[in-house]
Design an enzyme around this catalytic site. Structure first.
Site, PDB file in Angstrom:
ATOM      1  N   ASP A   1       0.833  -1.201   0.000  1.00 23.47           N
ATOM      2  CA  ASP A   1       0.000   0.000   0.000  1.00 23.47           C
ATOM      3  C   ASP A   1       0.868   1.252   0.000  1.00 23.47           C
ATOM      4  O   ASP A   1       1.723   1.425   0.888  1.00 23.47           O
ATOM      5  CB  ASP A   1      -0.904   0.038   1.237  1.00 23.47           C
ATOM      6  CG  ASP A   1      -2.001  -1.013   1.195  1.00 23.47           C
ATOM      7  OD1 ASP A   1      -2.179  -1.641   0.125  1.00 23.47           O
ATOM      8  OD2 ASP A   1      -2.675  -1.194   2.226  1.00 23.47           O
TER       9      ASP A   1
ATOM     10  N   LYS B   1      -6.002  -7.498   0.639  1.00 23.44           N
ATOM     11  CA  LYS B   1      -7.036  -7.977   1.554  1.00 23.44           C
ATOM     12  C   LYS B   1      -6.676  -9.307   2.189  1.00 23.44           C
ATOM     13  O   LYS B   1      -6.885  -9.523   3.385  1.00 23.44           O
ATOM     14  CB  LYS B   1      -8.378  -8.058   0.819  1.00 23.44           C
ATOM     15  CG  LYS B   1      -9.014  -6.713   0.520  1.00 23.44           C
ATOM     16  CD  LYS B   1     -10.360  -6.868  -0.135  1.00 23.44           C
ATOM     17  CE  LYS B   1     -11.016  -5.501  -0.343  1.00 23.44           C
ATOM     18  NZ  LYS B   1     -11.254  -4.796   0.932  1.00 23.44           N
TER      19      LYS B   1
ATOM     20  N   ALA C   1      -3.648 -10.682   2.747  1.00 21.70           N
ATOM     21  CA  ALA C   1      -2.575 -10.518   3.727  1.00 21.70           C
ATOM     22  C   ALA C   1      -3.065  -9.779   4.961  1.00 21.70           C
ATOM     23  O   ALA C   1      -2.733 -10.149   6.099  1.00 21.70           O
ATOM     24  CB  ALA C   1      -1.413  -9.768   3.081  1.00 21.70           C
TER      25      ALA C   1
ATOM     26  N   GLU D   1      -9.810 -10.695  -4.541  1.00 19.64           N
ATOM     27  CA  GLU D   1      -8.691 -10.023  -5.196  1.00 19.64           C
ATOM     28  C   GLU D   1      -7.777 -11.009  -5.909  1.00 19.64           C
ATOM     29  O   GLU D   1      -6.681 -10.655  -6.348  1.00 19.64           O
ATOM     30  CB  GLU D   1      -7.901  -9.173  -4.198  1.00 19.64           C
ATOM     31  CG  GLU D   1      -8.656  -7.907  -3.790  1.00 19.64           C
ATOM     32  CD  GLU D   1      -7.809  -6.939  -2.968  1.00 19.64           C
ATOM     33  OE1 GLU D   1      -8.098  -5.735  -3.013  1.00 19.64           O
ATOM     34  OE2 GLU D   1      -6.867  -7.395  -2.281  1.00 19.64           O
TER      35      GLU D   1
ATOM     36  N   ASP E   1     -11.074  -5.645   6.389  1.00 23.15           N
ATOM     37  CA  ASP E   1     -10.152  -6.763   6.508  1.00 23.15           C
ATOM     38  C   ASP E   1     -10.002  -7.189   7.966  1.00 23.15           C
ATOM     39  O   ASP E   1      -9.903  -8.385   8.276  1.00 23.15           O
ATOM     40  CB  ASP E   1      -8.788  -6.395   5.941  1.00 23.15           C
ATOM     41  CG  ASP E   1      -8.847  -6.094   4.451  1.00 23.15           C
ATOM     42  OD1 ASP E   1      -9.755  -6.614   3.772  1.00 23.15           O
ATOM     43  OD2 ASP E   1      -7.989  -5.330   3.972  1.00 23.15           O
TER      44      ASP E   1
ATOM     45  N   GLY F   1      -3.213   3.358   8.662  1.00 18.27           N
ATOM     46  CA  GLY F   1      -2.710   2.183   7.968  1.00 18.27           C
ATOM     47  C   GLY F   1      -3.660   1.016   8.034  1.00 18.27           C
ATOM     48  O   GLY F   1      -4.396   0.839   9.011  1.00 18.27           O
TER      49      GLY F   1
END
Length: 300
Positions: A14, A41, A43, A142, A249, A284
């Site tokens: 990211d 997503k 991870a 994803e 998530d 984050g």
């Protein structure tokens, strides 16, 4: 009872710009700050489950680049088993994220190696893990349909709980829906997937299709649980929002961890909502993901 979670999903890096207001099409907004975080997503959900004490393995794909190596190191440091993460010649996935002062965000993703995760690779990676004590296989959108379907079939055959976070929303294949996954879309995704005008109607429509419970997250309002024909609203606590990136998530990882540990669906959903709310209080996608002791302190 040990909590065993296998996540089949994405790994991204990211790249985040925090700015006063989200830019409109064609607009440039200056004065922001930049940060780089681990993402994707799949991870993120793996990290969320691991922080709550689950034994977590990830099946995914990254590039043979420095971004991929760094991503795997970060996940391993969180206690996630990354032996099932494949290295591919495609670049590691990247997400470009803009976050405004209220914590709202916009995200553009270059899938990279995530799009190269095959059904055959998923089935092979799951073969050893699913032979052990049952838990939850958490799937996300994803990665390609073939990878998702292979994970769902392997989980169902092994007697594991199949959980699908259909994000970003795309058509739900019939051969996936007949496996009866627990669906966890957000409100917009649920409406898109069902064609229903409201989150409540969407939850009912999706539950009718799968014959399984559906949890629809509704942001600061918590979630809607449709189970056995009844609909329950599960509220979220009020918190000071800093960044909503990764809240969904966190919800999914926490829910999978609780269910894998033997928790009842309603109770697991309430804890997952709390975890998601707390995750928005720090910046984050993973920065605010709580650990087990933080949830205990909030619940008193």
């Amino acid at each position: 009872m040990s909590a065993r979670v296998v996540v089949v999903g994405s790994v991204n890096v990211d790249l985040v710009v925090t700015i006063g207001t989200l830019p409109r099409p064609g607009e440039t907004v200056t004065g922001g700050t930049f940060a780089r975080h681990g993402g994707g997503k799949g991870a993120n959900q793996a990290v969320a489950a691991a922080r709550l004490g689950a034994e977590v393995a990830l099946v995914a794909a990254v590039g043979r680049d420095d971004l991929g190596s760094g991503a795997l190191e970060e996940l391993a440091a969180e206690g996630v088993d990354v032996s099932g993460v494949l290295r591919r010649d495609e670049p590691t996935g990247v997400a470009l994220i803009t976050v405004d002062r209220s914590g709202e965000n916009s995200i553009a993703v270059a899938s990279g190696a995530n799009a190269a995760l095959s059904g055959e690779a998923v089935a092979a990676a799951l073969d050893a893990w699913l032979a052990d004590e049952p838990g939850v296989v958490l799937l996300g959108f994803e990665v390609p349909d073939a990878a998702v379907l292979a994970g769902a079939r392997a989980a169902r055959e092994a007697g594991w709980t199949v959980m699908l976070n259909p994000a970003p929303a795309r058509a739900l294949p019939d051969d996936l829906m007949v496996l009866g996954p627990l669906l966890t879309p957000n409100a917009d995704e649920a409406r898109t997937l069902s064609g229903s005008p409201s989150a409540a109607d969407a939850a009912r429509a999706l539950a009718d299709r799968t014959g399984a419970p559906v949890l629809v997250t509704v942001g600061a309002d918590g979630a809607l649980l449709c189970d056995d024909g009844s609909l329950a609203a599960l509220p979220a606590p009020a918190v000071g929002v800093v960044d909503t990136t990764g809240a969904g998530d966190t919800f999914n990882g926490a829910l999978a961890a609780e269910l894998a540990g033997g928790g009842a669906l309603h109770d697991a959903a309430e804890l997952a909502i709390l975890a998601a709310a707390l995750s928005t209080t720090r910046a984050g996608a993973r920065g605010g993901m709580p650990r087990r002791d933080e949830l205990g302190a909030e619940r008193g």
